[in-house]
Design a protein around this motif. Structure first.
Motif, PDB file in Angstrom:
ATOM      1  N   ALA A 235       0.830  -1.200   0.000  1.00  0.00           N
ATOM      2  CA  ALA A 235       0.000   0.000   0.000  1.00  0.00           C
ATOM      3  C   ALA A 235       0.867   1.253   0.000  1.00  0.00           C
ATOM      4  CB  ALA A 235      -0.926  -0.015   1.219  1.00  0.00           C
ATOM      5  N   ALA A 236       1.963   1.198   0.765  1.00  0.00           N
ATOM      6  CA  ALA A 236       2.884   2.338   0.774  1.00  0.00           C
ATOM      7  C   ALA A 236       3.576   2.490  -0.570  1.00  0.00           C
ATOM      8  CB  ALA A 236       3.910   2.166   1.888  1.00  0.00           C
ATOM      9  N   ASN A 237       4.052   1.360  -1.130  1.00  0.00           N
ATOM     10  CA  ASN A 237       4.725   1.411  -2.422  1.00  0.00           C
ATOM     11  C   ASN A 237       3.846   2.026  -3.502  1.00  0.00           C
ATOM     12  OD1 ASN A 237       7.065   0.208  -1.463  1.00  0.00           O
ATOM     13  ND2 ASN A 237       6.391  -1.859  -1.958  1.00  0.00           N
ATOM     14  N   LEU A 299      -0.495   8.011  11.723  1.00  0.00           N
ATOM     15  CA  LEU A 299       0.118   9.337  11.721  1.00  0.00           C
ATOM     16  C   LEU A 299       0.173   9.909  10.310  1.00  0.00           C
ATOM     17  CD1 LEU A 299       1.519  11.631  13.202  1.00  0.00           C
ATOM     18  CD2 LEU A 299       3.676  10.348  13.047  1.00  0.00           C
ATOM     19  N   PHE A 300       0.526   9.077   9.332  1.00  0.00           N
ATOM     20  CA  PHE A 300       0.588   9.542   7.946  1.00  0.00           C
ATOM     21  C   PHE A 300      -0.788   9.998   7.456  1.00  0.00           C
ATOM     22  CE2 PHE A 300       0.154   8.747   3.380  1.00  0.00           C
ATOM     23  CZ  PHE A 300       1.222   9.468   2.875  1.00  0.00           C
ATOM     24  N   VAL A 301      -1.819   9.229   7.768  1.00  0.00           N
ATOM     25  CA  VAL A 301      -3.170   9.532   7.273  1.00  0.00           C
ATOM     26  C   VAL A 301      -3.704  10.825   7.888  1.00  0.00           C
ATOM     27  CG1 VAL A 301      -5.580   8.771   7.315  1.00  0.00           C
ATOM     28  CG2 VAL A 301      -3.754   7.157   6.699  1.00  0.00           C
ATOM     29  N   PHE A 302      -3.480  11.022   9.184  1.00  0.00           N
ATOM     30  CA  PHE A 302      -4.106  12.150   9.873  1.00  0.00           C
ATOM     31  C   PHE A 302      -3.183  13.363  10.028  1.00  0.00           C
ATOM     32  CE2 PHE A 302      -6.614   8.483  11.482  1.00  0.00           C
ATOM     33  CZ  PHE A 302      -7.845   8.880  10.964  1.00  0.00           C
ATOM     34  N   GLY A 356      -5.444  -5.319  -3.188  1.00  0.00           N
ATOM     35  CA  GLY A 356      -5.194  -3.985  -2.654  1.00  0.00           C
ATOM     36  C   GLY A 356      -5.391  -2.838  -3.629  1.00  0.00           C
ATOM     37  N   PRO A 357      -4.757  -2.877  -4.829  1.00  0.00           N
ATOM     38  CA  PRO A 357      -4.864  -1.716  -5.729  1.00  0.00           C
ATOM     39  C   PRO A 357      -6.281  -1.322  -6.117  1.00  0.00           C
ATOM     40  CG  PRO A 357      -3.050  -3.115  -6.395  1.00  0.00           C
ATOM     41  CD  PRO A 357      -3.783  -3.864  -5.323  1.00  0.00           C
ATOM     42  N   PRO A 358      -7.141  -2.287  -6.579  1.00  0.00           N
ATOM     43  CA  PRO A 358      -8.484  -1.834  -6.950  1.00  0.00           C
ATOM     44  C   PRO A 358      -9.323  -1.377  -5.770  1.00  0.00           C
ATOM     45  CG  PRO A 358      -8.319  -4.225  -7.132  1.00  0.00           C
ATOM     46  CD  PRO A 358      -6.931  -3.711  -6.903  1.00  0.00           C
ATOM     47  N   VAL A 359      -9.157  -2.051  -4.624  1.00  0.00           N
ATOM     48  CA  VAL A 359      -9.938  -1.668  -3.443  1.00  0.00           C
ATOM     49  C   VAL A 359      -9.520  -0.273  -2.970  1.00  0.00           C
ATOM     50  CG1 VAL A 359     -10.366  -2.172  -1.009  1.00  0.00           C
ATOM     51  CG2 VAL A 359     -10.413  -4.016  -2.694  1.00  0.00           C
ATOM     52  N   LEU A 360      -8.212  -0.066  -2.830  1.00  0.00           N
ATOM     53  CA  LEU A 360      -7.741   1.242  -2.377  1.00  0.00           C
ATOM     54  C   LEU A 360      -8.005   2.321  -3.414  1.00  0.00           C
ATOM     55  CD1 LEU A 360      -4.382   0.229  -0.660  1.00  0.00           C
ATOM     56  CD2 LEU A 360      -6.519   0.894   0.441  1.00  0.00           C
ATOM     57  N   GLY A 361      -7.901   1.955  -4.688  1.00  0.00           N
ATOM     58  CA  GLY A 361      -8.213   2.923  -5.735  1.00  0.00           C
ATOM     59  C   GLY A 361      -9.667   3.348  -5.708  1.00  0.00           C
ATOM     60  N   PHE A 362     -10.567   2.369  -5.546  1.00  0.00           N
ATOM     61  CA  PHE A 362     -12.002   2.674  -5.486  1.00  0.00           C
ATOM     62  C   PHE A 362     -12.323   3.544  -4.269  1.00  0.00           C
ATOM     63  CE2 PHE A 362     -16.214   1.601  -3.786  1.00  0.00           C
ATOM     64  CZ  PHE A 362     -17.021   1.953  -4.863  1.00  0.00           C
ATOM     65  N   LEU A 363     -11.795   3.125  -3.108  1.00  0.00           N
ATOM     66  CA  LEU A 363     -12.042   3.909  -1.896  1.00  0.00           C
ATOM     67  C   LEU A 363     -11.404   5.289  -1.986  1.00  0.00           C
ATOM     68  CD1 LEU A 363     -11.521   1.152   0.836  1.00  0.00           C
ATOM     69  CD2 LEU A 363     -13.687   2.063  -0.024  1.00  0.00           C
ATOM     70  N   GLY A 364     -10.230   5.348  -2.664  1.00  0.00           N
ATOM     71  CA  GLY A 364      -9.556   6.631  -2.817  1.00  0.00           C
ATOM     72  C   GLY A 364     -10.373   7.639  -3.599  1.00  0.00           C
ATOM     73  N   GLU A 365     -11.137   7.145  -4.568  1.00  0.00           N
ATOM     74  CA  GLU A 365     -11.996   8.035  -5.349  1.00  0.00           C
ATOM     75  C   GLU A 365     -13.092   8.660  -4.483  1.00  0.00           C
ATOM     76  OE1 GLU A 365     -12.307   9.003  -8.641  1.00  0.00           O
ATOM     77  OE2 GLU A 365     -10.310   8.202  -9.044  1.00  0.00           O
ATOM     78  N   HIS A 366     -13.529   7.920  -3.447  1.00  0.00           N
ATOM     79  CA  HIS A 366     -14.659   8.384  -2.630  1.00  0.00           C
ATOM     80  C   HIS A 366     -14.229   9.040  -1.325  1.00  0.00           C
ATOM     81  CE1 HIS A 366     -16.492   5.469  -5.411  1.00  0.00           C
ATOM     82  NE2 HIS A 366     -17.614   6.145  -5.236  1.00  0.00           N
ATOM     83  N   TRP A 367     -13.144   8.533  -0.730  1.00  0.00           N
ATOM     84  CA  TRP A 367     -12.729   9.048   0.576  1.00  0.00           C
ATOM     85  C   TRP A 367     -11.461   9.888   0.491  1.00  0.00           C
ATOM     86  CZ3 TRP A 367     -12.855   3.839   3.791  1.00  0.00           C
ATOM     87  CH2 TRP A 367     -14.153   3.374   3.841  1.00  0.00           C
ATOM     88  N   GLY A 368     -10.776   9.845  -0.632  1.00  0.00           N
ATOM     89  CA  GLY A 368      -9.425  10.389  -0.724  1.00  0.00           C
ATOM     90  C   GLY A 368      -8.420   9.280  -0.459  1.00  0.00           C
ATOM     91  N   ARG A 370      -5.496   9.155   1.066  1.00  0.00           N
ATOM     92  CA  ARG A 370      -4.945   9.012   2.429  1.00  0.00           C
ATOM     93  C   ARG A 370      -5.927   8.305   3.347  1.00  0.00           C
ATOM     94  NH1 ARG A 370      -2.107  13.491   5.760  1.00  0.00           N
ATOM     95  NH2 ARG A 370      -3.858  14.799   5.178  1.00  0.00           N
ATOM     96  N   ASN A 371      -7.198   8.695   3.302  1.00  0.00           N
ATOM     97  CA  ASN A 371      -8.183   8.052   4.172  1.00  0.00           C
ATOM     98  C   ASN A 371      -8.405   6.587   3.788  1.00  0.00           C
ATOM     99  OD1 ASN A 371      -8.629  10.387   5.663  1.00  0.00           O
ATOM    100  ND2 ASN A 371     -10.223  11.120   4.275  1.00  0.00           N
ATOM    101  N   ALA A 372      -8.332   6.282   2.503  1.00  0.00           N
ATOM    102  CA  ALA A 372      -8.530   4.901   2.050  1.00  0.00           C
ATOM    103  C   ALA A 372      -7.476   3.966   2.642  1.00  0.00           C
ATOM    104  CB  ALA A 372      -8.487   4.841   0.521  1.00  0.00           C
ATOM    105  N   LEU A 373      -6.299   4.503   2.923  1.00  0.00           N
ATOM    106  CA  LEU A 373      -5.223   3.663   3.452  1.00  0.00           C
ATOM    107  C   LEU A 373      -5.539   3.094   4.842  1.00  0.00           C
ATOM    108  CD1 LEU A 373      -2.147   5.809   2.354  1.00  0.00           C
ATOM    109  CD2 LEU A 373      -2.762   3.548   1.485  1.00  0.00           C
ATOM    110  N   LEU A 374      -6.551   3.646   5.506  1.00  0.00           N
ATOM    111  CA  LEU A 374      -6.910   3.149   6.839  1.00  0.00           C
ATOM    112  C   LEU A 374      -7.321   1.675   6.818  1.00  0.00           C
ATOM    113  CD1 LEU A 374      -8.892   6.216   8.234  1.00  0.00           C
ATOM    114  CD2 LEU A 374      -6.675   5.369   9.036  1.00  0.00           C
ATOM    115  N   VAL A 375      -7.843   1.195   5.689  1.00  0.00           N
ATOM    116  CA  VAL A 375      -8.278  -0.211   5.644  1.00  0.00           C
ATOM    117  C   VAL A 375      -7.086  -1.162   5.765  1.00  0.00           C
ATOM    118  CG1 VAL A 375     -10.308   0.365   4.266  1.00  0.00           C
ATOM    119  CG2 VAL A 375      -8.206  -0.375   3.112  1.00  0.00           C
ATOM    120  N   VAL A 376      -5.887  -0.667   5.465  1.00  0.00           N
ATOM    121  CA  VAL A 376      -4.690  -1.504   5.586  1.00  0.00           C
ATOM    122  C   VAL A 376      -4.444  -1.890   7.047  1.00  0.00           C
ATOM    123  CG1 VAL A 376      -2.191  -1.594   5.166  1.00  0.00           C
ATOM    124  CG2 VAL A 376      -3.702  -0.448   3.530  1.00  0.00           C
ATOM    125  N   GLY A 377      -4.926  -1.062   7.981  1.00  0.00           N
ATOM    126  CA  GLY A 377      -4.758  -1.366   9.398  1.00  0.00           C
ATOM    127  C   GLY A 377      -5.339  -2.708   9.784  1.00  0.00           C
TER     128      GLY A 377
END
Length: 400
Positions: A235-237, A299-302, A356-368, A370-377
């Motif tokens: 996700a970071a890469n 920390l990165f997200v917020f 990861g890429p399609p899920v984070l990409g889809f969420l990124g379109e709706h949440w931004g 940085r916020n989409a990266l929270l699902v990686v937690g």
């Protein structure tokens, strides 16, 4: 049992370090300039996620067979085949970017994923063999070489981005280097039959051993641990650069530098982290790392500014450093079954790059982004829970 001279072992050690480093350089040459690729092709976060999915599909399709290929043509031959395939794919990607063709770039990324998968499994198998023969924990340092290559690749990407060099031209330069190195360096790999090719007395045939790994509970759980670690790192890469650009309003070169900060932290931790593993064991080390990664991600997200986001990227990189190499070491402990187990664990781990890429990409379109990266937690927490599967198995050999 096969024995090798100290000279041959040292040459193999240097060759493995080189191949890991080159693999990282190739990967970062793409990852650090994902924002440039998005601009060339006119796509947003969802489009980038879809493009990254092509590469993941290629890798996931190739990984189950990579162990068998390595046993058939050797780790050196598999690295060469993977490097040449990756270089050819880079030509196609460069053409797609130059022409603004999403299908052509996607096709290139599909083949790119196939080449990287074979290269990845083969270098980890060779690394596990060298590690066993040395008798000490060195796999994290091999992965540090990958991270160092990624760091250099990220810096090159940032510099070329700042200079306005097209990504297509950047990829052409990288593939030239790859072709030369993969044809020369693997000749110093251990040129003996891999231990997994020679079953011990009473063992099943090698083919059964390879595919039987899919029925081993411990191997599958190690794969789950590596899946969480791979999603944390992947996700970071894939998204740190773009999340910095989109979420903090920075330039593309600043996004590439944020990726370089992450990779630098991960590289240093991998280089010095072997001592932590030796002192604490894999399970406590895994849990500490994934907890640090979660703190860094949050920390990165917020973070309200670039400085705090960079601090989060450092902590994220420290935490993401050791999960994948520890999983490879755990899978490769038994030389008789190493090829099958490393292939299985790699396949499960690479599902992170598939999902990861399609899920984070889809969420990124709706949440931004940085916020989409929270699902990686959530993936980080899963790795913490199943970490005991990667515990050292001291009683691997051999009845007297």
């Amino acid at each position: 049992m096969n024995s090798v001279s100290d000279t041959a072992l040292n040459k193999a050690l240097i060759a493995v370090f080189t191949v890991f480093g080159l693999n990282g350089l190739v990967f970062a040459s793409w990852a650090a300039r994902i924002p440039a690729a998005a601009e060339d092709l006119g796509v947003g976060a969802a489009g980038v996620g879809l493009l990254l999915l092509f590469s993941a599909i290629g890798s996931v399709a190739a990984l189950p067979l990579a162990g068998s290929v390595a046993q058939r043509i050797g780790t050196a031959g598999t690295v060469r085949a993977g490097g040449i395939t990756t270089s050819a794919a880079s030509l196609v990607i460069a053409a797609g970017l130059h022409l603004g063709s999403i299908p052509l770039a996607g096709a290139g990324l599909l083949v790119f994923g196939v080449g990287i998968a074979g290269w990845d499994v083969a270098m980890n198998l060779e690394g596990a063999d060298v590690e066993r023969r040395l008798g000490r924990n060195i796999m994290p340092r091999f992965h540090a070489a990958f991270s160092a290559g990624s760091f250099i690749g990220a810096l090159i990407g940032a510099a070329l981005s700042f200079a306005g060099v097209p990504l297509s031209l950047h990829l052409l330069g990288i593939l030239t280097v790859v072709c030369v190195v993969v044809l020369i360096v693997p000749r110093n790999f251990l040129q003996l039959p891999h231990p997994a090719q020679a079953p011990a007395e009473g063992d099943a045939p090698a083919a059964v051993s390879r595919f039987g790994a899919w029925r081993e509970g411990r191997t599958l759980l190690i794969g789950v641990v590596v899946l969480g670690a791979a999603l944390t790192e992947g996700a970071a890469n894939d998204w740190v650069a773009k999340a910095t650009v989109d979420g903090l309003g920075t330039s593309e070169s600043a996004g590439a530098m944020m990726f370089a900060v992450f990779v630098a932290a991960m590289t240093l931790t991998r280089w010095f982290g072997a001592k932590l593993i030796d002192r604490m064991g894999r399970v406590p080390a895994l849990r500490i790392c994934m907890s640090a990664s979660l703190a860094g991600l949050l920390l990165f997200v917020f973070a309200p500014n670039v400085g705090l986001a960079a601090a989060g990227a450092v902590l994220w990189g420290i935490g993401a450093a050791l999960g994948f190499p520890m999983g490879m070491s755990a899978a490769g402990e038994d030389p008789v079954h190493a090829a099958g187990r490393v292939s299985v664990v790699s396949t499960i781990g690479y599902m992170a790059f598939f999902v990861g890429p399609p899920v984070l990409g889809f969420l990124g379109e709706h949440w931004g982004v940085r916020n989409a990266l929270l699902v990686v937690g959530a993936a980080m927490l899963v790795s913490v829970v199943f970490a005991p599967a990667a515990a050292e198995q001291k009683a691997v050999p051999k009845p007297a």
